[in-house]
Design an enzyme around this catalytic site. Structure first.
Site, mmCIF file in Angstrom:
data_model
loop_
_atom_site.group_PDB
_atom_site.id
_atom_site.type_symbol
_atom_site.label_atom_id
_atom_site.label_comp_id
_atom_site.label_asym_id
_atom_site.label_seq_id
_atom_site.Cartn_x
_atom_site.Cartn_y
_atom_site.Cartn_z
ATOM 1 N N CYS A 161 0.834 -1.211 0.000
ATOM 2 C CA CYS A 161 0.000 0.000 0.000
ATOM 3 C C CYS A 161 0.870 1.262 0.000
ATOM 4 C CB CYS A 161 -0.900 -0.045 1.238
ATOM 5 S SG CYS A 161 -1.764 1.481 1.603
ATOM 6 N N CYS B 171 0.105 3.768 2.762
ATOM 7 C CA CYS B 171 0.585 3.228 4.049
ATOM 8 C C CYS B 171 2.073 3.525 4.221
ATOM 9 C CB CYS B 171 0.359 1.717 4.119
ATOM 10 S SG CYS B 171 -1.361 1.205 4.051
#
Length: 138
Positions: free
Chosen positions: A62, A65
């Protein structure tokens, strides 16, 4: 895990402090940044072990993230002794993510005394996260 003290620069091996206590530098006794990883077995203990815990539900693939990770580490350093950051990899802990209704990552859930009190979805800049945390930091 080895953590460098932001106050004196000493290297400290970070273990789990007794319940109700925060990790401190062995040299100068200043609070240390507290960032740990948790899985489904140890999650409850990690969240209950500190007065204020910010849980980061994330995954290695991600992009957002990965963008928010250094921000969370900086917050843990700035608020050492008052904020613990717990990272939960949703790919490795899907039932834990489901338990807390995580549908998108990154999802940050703030726990106070073991209870969830706020949830934020998506990557946010540091100043926004600081504003959101301010009422809980006292």
């Amino acid at each position: 895990m080895v953590v460098t003290c932001p106050k004196c620069g000493a290297k400290n091996r970070l273990g789990t402090p007794p319940p109700g206590q925060v990790p401190v530098c062995g040299a100068c006794k200043a609070p240390l940044p507290w960032v740990v990883e948790a899985d489904e077995r140890g999650f409850a203990q990690e969240v209950a072990g500190a007065p204020l815990v910010l849980v980061d539900f994330w995954a290695p693939w991600c992009g957002p993230c990965r963008m928010v990770a250094p921000v969370l580490e900086a917050l843990a350093q700035e608020y050492a002794g008052r904020l613990k950051v717990v990272k939960v990899n949703t790919d490795q802990n899907p039932s834990l993510a489901a338990q807390y209704g995580v549908r998108s990552i990154p999802t940050l859930i703030l726990f106070q005394r073991g209870n969830p009190v706020a949830t934020w979805v998506g990557a946010s800049p540091k100043r926004v996260l600081e504003e959101r945390l301010r009422p809980y930091l006292g």
